[in-house]
Scaffold this motif. Structure first.
Motif, PDB file in Angstrom:
ATOM      1  N   MET A 100       0.474   2.006  -4.219  1.00  0.00           N
ATOM      2  CA  MET A 100       1.851   1.821  -3.755  1.00  0.00           C
ATOM      3  C   MET A 100       1.760   1.628  -2.247  1.00  0.00           C
ATOM      4  SD  MET A 100       5.046   1.620  -4.755  1.00  0.00           S
ATOM      5  CE  MET A 100       5.246   2.555  -6.276  1.00  0.00           C
ATOM      6  N   LEU A 101       2.248   0.483  -1.776  1.00  0.00           N
ATOM      7  CA  LEU A 101       2.303   0.219  -0.341  1.00  0.00           C
ATOM      8  C   LEU A 101       3.622   0.762   0.183  1.00  0.00           C
ATOM      9  CD1 LEU A 101       1.042  -3.476  -0.377  1.00  0.00           C
ATOM     10  CD2 LEU A 101      -0.297  -1.412   0.081  1.00  0.00           C
ATOM     11  N   HIS A 102       3.552   1.538   1.248  1.00  0.00           N
ATOM     12  CA  HIS A 102       4.736   2.136   1.857  1.00  0.00           C
ATOM     13  C   HIS A 102       4.979   1.483   3.216  1.00  0.00           C
ATOM     14  CE1 HIS A 102       5.143   5.617  -0.927  1.00  0.00           C
ATOM     15  NE2 HIS A 102       3.842   5.371  -1.119  1.00  0.00           N
ATOM     16  N   ALA A 103       6.211   1.070   3.437  1.00  0.00           N
ATOM     17  CA  ALA A 103       6.577   0.419   4.685  1.00  0.00           C
ATOM     18  C   ALA A 103       7.737   1.174   5.328  1.00  0.00           C
ATOM     19  CB  ALA A 103       6.964  -1.031   4.409  1.00  0.00           C
ATOM     20  N   GLU A 104       8.137   0.716   6.505  1.00  0.00           N
ATOM     21  CA  GLU A 104       9.271   1.327   7.197  1.00  0.00           C
ATOM     22  C   GLU A 104      10.525   1.295   6.329  1.00  0.00           C
ATOM     23  OE1 GLU A 104       9.147   3.088   9.776  1.00  0.00           O
ATOM     24  OE2 GLU A 104       7.379   2.413  10.856  1.00  0.00           O
ATOM     25  N   HIS A 105      11.452   2.176   6.643  1.00  0.00           N
ATOM     26  CA  HIS A 105      12.767   2.259   5.990  1.00  0.00           C
ATOM     27  C   HIS A 105      12.665   2.586   4.510  1.00  0.00           C
ATOM     28  CE1 HIS A 105      14.136   0.751   9.791  1.00  0.00           C
ATOM     29  NE2 HIS A 105      13.624  -0.448   9.592  1.00  0.00           N
ATOM     30  N   GLY A 106      11.544   3.202   4.090  1.00  0.00           N
ATOM     31  CA  GLY A 106      11.386   3.619   2.705  1.00  0.00           C
ATOM     32  C   GLY A 106      11.057   2.507   1.731  1.00  0.00           C
ATOM     33  N   TRP A 107      10.729   1.325   2.244  1.00  0.00           N
ATOM     34  CA  TRP A 107      10.433   0.182   1.382  1.00  0.00           C
ATOM     35  C   TRP A 107       9.044   0.344   0.772  1.00  0.00           C
ATOM     36  CZ3 TRP A 107       7.239  -3.965   0.630  1.00  0.00           C
ATOM     37  CH2 TRP A 107       7.753  -4.991  -0.160  1.00  0.00           C
ATOM     38  N   THR A 108       8.892  -0.022  -0.507  1.00  0.00           N
ATOM     39  CA  THR A 108       7.611   0.112  -1.211  1.00  0.00           C
ATOM     40  C   THR A 108       7.376  -1.088  -2.122  1.00  0.00           C
ATOM     41  OG1 THR A 108       8.739   1.328  -2.982  1.00  0.00           O
ATOM     42  CG2 THR A 108       7.649   2.653  -1.274  1.00  0.00           C
ATOM     43  N   THR A 109       6.110  -1.317  -2.462  1.00  0.00           N
ATOM     44  CA  THR A 109       5.750  -2.264  -3.522  1.00  0.00           C
ATOM     45  C   THR A 109       4.433  -1.815  -4.154  1.00  0.00           C
ATOM     46  OG1 THR A 109       5.623  -4.598  -4.150  1.00  0.00           O
ATOM     47  CG2 THR A 109       4.512  -3.969  -2.101  1.00  0.00           C
ATOM     48  N   ASN A 110       4.284  -2.116  -5.438  1.00  0.00           N
ATOM     49  CA  ASN A 110       3.129  -1.654  -6.209  1.00  0.00           C
ATOM     50  C   ASN A 110       2.130  -2.778  -6.470  1.00  0.00           C
ATOM     51  OD1 ASN A 110       5.097  -2.913  -7.913  1.00  0.00           O
ATOM     52  ND2 ASN A 110       3.988  -2.137  -9.688  1.00  0.00           N
ATOM     53  N   LEU A 111       0.872  -2.389  -6.653  1.00  0.00           N
ATOM     54  CA  LEU A 111      -0.203  -3.334  -6.978  1.00  0.00           C
ATOM     55  C   LEU A 111      -1.239  -2.645  -7.855  1.00  0.00           C
ATOM     56  CD1 LEU A 111      -1.147  -4.540  -3.375  1.00  0.00           C
ATOM     57  CD2 LEU A 111      -0.046  -5.941  -5.102  1.00  0.00           C
ATOM     58  N   PRO A 112      -1.836  -3.363  -8.789  1.00  0.00           N
ATOM     59  CA  PRO A 112      -3.047  -2.830  -9.410  1.00  0.00           C
ATOM     60  C   PRO A 112      -4.141  -2.741  -8.335  1.00  0.00           C
ATOM     61  CG  PRO A 112      -2.114  -4.578 -10.759  1.00  0.00           C
ATOM     62  CD  PRO A 112      -1.388  -4.601  -9.434  1.00  0.00           C
ATOM     63  N   ILE A 113      -4.994  -1.761  -8.447  1.00  0.00           N
ATOM     64  CA  ILE A 113      -6.015  -1.546  -7.422  1.00  0.00           C
ATOM     65  C   ILE A 113      -6.923  -2.772  -7.245  1.00  0.00           C
ATOM     66  CG2 ILE A 113      -7.746  -0.416  -8.873  1.00  0.00           C
ATOM     67  CD1 ILE A 113      -8.088   1.603  -6.485  1.00  0.00           C
TER      68      ILE A 113
END
Length: 190
Positions: A100-113
């Motif tokens: 799970m990539l975490h960015a500013e303002h609580g934004w996230t996106t998921n990826l398979p490893i």
């Protein structure tokens, strides 16, 4: 490879670099407060300061990018830190299968490893010879060029390793859990 083979179905070629995001642009005035946190299924949490990050070996990458909103931009030149360089500091637990990539303002996106660890994935600081603008993700943007561009998180602040796949911000709001542009995996409203 011909240009036609490089543009996924349903996409239109652009010469520009459209700016799309949800919420506010992150602006940084004091880089001593920026860091990258690596956590979750790791033997020990890792923190990398901006100064440490900028001292890491950089590399140039050439790729095409494709936005879920139907634009594609070919022949991009990025400069940044290879994922493999960051991963030299990390000891993963064997059950780590997703990121799970975490960015500013609580934004996230998921990826398979596997997608995160691909040789083509990078932590970008420059695009086409210019430092990223705040609108495009300054100071660090994840770039995962083989997936739709929402998976390339702007304003990156954290990398969480997980055992199970969980939806990030856009995935919770109807975007596909994976996002392969050549399969038109745009939305998943099931």
């Amino acid at each position: 490879m011909s240009i036609d083979n490089r543009i996924p179905p349903g996409q239109t070629l652009t010469q520009g670099f459209p700016v799309l995001h949800y919420g506010d642009v992150a602006y940084y005035r004091d880089m001593s407060k920026w860091d990258l946190r690596i956590f979750g299924l790791v033997e020990q949490e890792v923190g990398i300061s901006y100064k440490e990050f900028m001292a890491l070996p950089m590399r140039e990458y050439h790729n095409d990018i494709h936005c879920v909103t139907t634009w594609s931009k070919l022949d991009n030149v990025w400069e940044g830190v290879p994922v493999s360089t960051i991963m030299q500091r990390v000891k993963l637990k064997p059950e780590a299968k997703f990121v799970m990539l975490h960015a500013e303002h609580g934004w996230t996106t998921n990826l398979p490893i596997e997608d995160f660890l691909r040789e083509t994935s990078l932590f970008a600081i420059k695009h086409n010879g210019e430092i990223l603008s705040p609108e495009h993700g300054y100071p660090v943007r994840m770039v995962v060029p083989h997936l739709y561009f929402w998976k390339s998180a702007k304003w990156l602040r954290g990398i969480e390793f997980m055992a199970k796949n969980k939806p990030g911000f856009w995935e919770k709001n109807g975007y596909h859990m994976y996002g392969d542009p050549f399969k038109e995996e745009r939305y998943d409203f099931d």
